[in-house]
Motif scaffolding. Sequence first.
Motif, PDB file in Angstrom:
ATOM      1  N   SER A   5      80.794 103.855  34.890  1.00  0.00           N
ATOM      2  CA  SER A   5      79.516 103.490  34.278  1.00  0.00           C
ATOM      3  C   SER A   5      79.678 102.179  33.513  1.00  0.00           C
ATOM      4  O   SER A   5      80.778 101.648  33.352  1.00  0.00           O
ATOM      5  CB  SER A   5      79.049 104.599  33.338  1.00  0.00           C
ATOM      6  OG  SER A   5      79.969 104.745  32.260  1.00  0.00           O
ATOM      7  N   ASP A  43      74.248 100.946  32.124  1.00  0.00           N
ATOM      8  CA  ASP A  43      73.743 102.317  32.281  1.00  0.00           C
ATOM      9  C   ASP A  43      73.417 102.917  30.913  1.00  0.00           C
ATOM     10  O   ASP A  43      72.496 103.720  30.791  1.00  0.00           O
ATOM     11  CB  ASP A  43      74.790 103.192  32.970  1.00  0.00           C
ATOM     12  CG  ASP A  43      75.106 102.726  34.380  1.00  0.00           C
ATOM     13  OD1 ASP A  43      74.162 102.502  35.160  1.00  0.00           O
ATOM     14  OD2 ASP A  43      76.304 102.565  34.684  1.00  0.00           O
ATOM     15  N   TYR A  78      73.140 106.818  37.998  1.00  0.00           N
ATOM     16  CA  TYR A  78      72.322 107.756  37.238  1.00  0.00           C
ATOM     17  C   TYR A  78      70.834 107.652  37.540  1.00  0.00           C
ATOM     18  O   TYR A  78      70.081 108.580  37.259  1.00  0.00           O
ATOM     19  CB  TYR A  78      72.549 107.542  35.738  1.00  0.00           C
ATOM     20  CG  TYR A  78      74.004 107.595  35.340  1.00  0.00           C
ATOM     21  CD1 TYR A  78      74.715 108.790  35.374  1.00  0.00           C
ATOM     22  CD2 TYR A  78      74.672 106.434  34.965  1.00  0.00           C
ATOM     23  CE1 TYR A  78      76.063 108.836  35.025  1.00  0.00           C
ATOM     24  CE2 TYR A  78      76.013 106.468  34.611  1.00  0.00           C
ATOM     25  CZ  TYR A  78      76.704 107.667  34.652  1.00  0.00           C
ATOM     26  OH  TYR A  78      78.029 107.706  34.310  1.00  0.00           O
ATOM     27  N   TYR A  82      70.173 105.017  29.936  1.00  0.00           N
ATOM     28  CA  TYR A  82      70.195 105.888  28.765  1.00  0.00           C
ATOM     29  C   TYR A  82      70.263 105.040  27.503  1.00  0.00           C
ATOM     30  O   TYR A  82      71.179 104.234  27.322  1.00  0.00           O
ATOM     31  CB  TYR A  82      71.388 106.853  28.842  1.00  0.00           C
ATOM     32  CG  TYR A  82      71.189 107.904  29.896  1.00  0.00           C
ATOM     33  CD1 TYR A  82      70.644 109.136  29.576  1.00  0.00           C
ATOM     34  CD2 TYR A  82      71.494 107.647  31.234  1.00  0.00           C
ATOM     35  CE1 TYR A  82      70.428 110.106  30.549  1.00  0.00           C
ATOM     36  CE2 TYR A  82      71.285 108.592  32.223  1.00  0.00           C
ATOM     37  CZ  TYR A  82      70.740 109.819  31.862  1.00  0.00           C
ATOM     38  OH  TYR A  82      70.509 110.765  32.839  1.00  0.00           O
ATOM     39  N   ILE A 124      72.680 113.569  30.456  1.00  0.00           N
ATOM     40  CA  ILE A 124      72.694 113.351  31.907  1.00  0.00           C
ATOM     41  C   ILE A 124      72.531 114.669  32.654  1.00  0.00           C
ATOM     42  O   ILE A 124      71.754 114.775  33.611  1.00  0.00           O
ATOM     43  CB  ILE A 124      74.011 112.644  32.313  1.00  0.00           C
ATOM     44  CG1 ILE A 124      74.043 111.214  31.747  1.00  0.00           C
ATOM     45  CG2 ILE A 124      74.159 112.618  33.834  1.00  0.00           C
ATOM     46  CD1 ILE A 124      75.404 110.553  31.832  1.00  0.00           C
TER      47      ILE A 124
END
Length: 447
Positions: A5, A43, A78, A82, A124
Amino acid sequence: MLNDSTFCITTFGCQMNKHDTERIAGTLESLGSVRVDDNADADFSIFLTCCVREKADERLRGQVASMKNDPVRPGSPYGHRYVCIGGCIGQRDGEKIFKDLSNVDVVFGTHNMQALPHLLEEAIDSGEHRVEVVDGRAEFHDELPEDREHPWAAWLPITVGCNNFCSYCIVPYVRGREISRPIEEIADAAKAYVQQGVREISLLGQNVNSYGRDLYGEPRFAAVLDAVAASGVDRIRFFTSHPKDLTDEVIDRFATLPNLMPALHLAVQSGSNRVLSAMNRRYTVEHYLELVDKVRAARPDIALSTDLIVGFPGETEEDFLATKRLVETVGYSQVFTFIYSKRAGTPAAAIEDDAPHEVIQDRFDRLVDVVQKGAWAFNQHDLGATVPVLIEGTSKRDAAMVAGKSPKNQTVHARLPQGCSLDDLIGRIVDVRIDEARTWYLKGTLL
């Protein structure tokens, strides 16, 4: 789950937040995540926040709200970016953040940064937001890995929290009560940094001068300075000092420790005893000026900087003029000036004040003018001098020039010599002859 990530951290506020940024970055990198410089490539967009002034609140909310419809980065595993909010606003607002900013996924506080990875994993897995804020901690913790901004410089926290409860300040409510780190741990950390090639160590605390009162029954900051100096590091700095706790022993170290830099940030906040009392600062202007005299007797070339608040509730023109006179009397190298910002939950927020904004802004502008003149005058003392400069990178003004810090924490620019690369100089301490002294920087020639 976080492997491969990417994350980006946006940091607001004090040096403690900058150090927290390094620890969060180190933690995520240890789990396989890669740091990027732009939220568009991330991410996980992480915001470490400050709530000392209203503008920091506004900047955070504006930036996070503007990301609501941003596309997910190409190739993200994802399908979602976030957004995480930590630091002082996370600690203060907790669950309430989700009501105002619906695109936030994770909230954590100042006492549990280590919780971020599992909070992200839960968000997640569940597709729902997660929040974890704890009220405080009983002992000092600094066990997280670090990704330092510069290999030659290190933040070294020696205390967390604050016991002062100045009437305008939210910090004790969001950072908790003061907790000191044992001297032995500080000394070991300093030695380890030196072995890693660190040239400058900056000791951190909301009030470093009261270090050790909780552990040893009395402040022992002078002993900390001795221990860190014994590591052999080239430069030592510390942030921040409260005047009521600055002891003669600490002042003496400016005369006896050659690697303690001649720069002291001693926040005064106001030049009016009446306002200082209302602020619950617990010293007078007279005591503050006595400290200034002692410090300059110990280290005549020392650079003094400070913080000043304009427009504290009930401030009169007479109070303001007293502050202006103080600045002119001390001769600061740098002054951080702020217009008072009401913080809900602090005692000062309940004080009624009907001073027009135009009056406060006029006082602020007049003070800034005095501050700038003082900074210019201070820098003239180094014109023609040879100054050792720790090179930090290229100048923001000119990529053909390098920039770094003098012992007095002045920014110094110098042209990169022909045939010499930045890699040859960065992280080194080199001599610069000062040819030009401006208000906010010095400019010279590498020797």
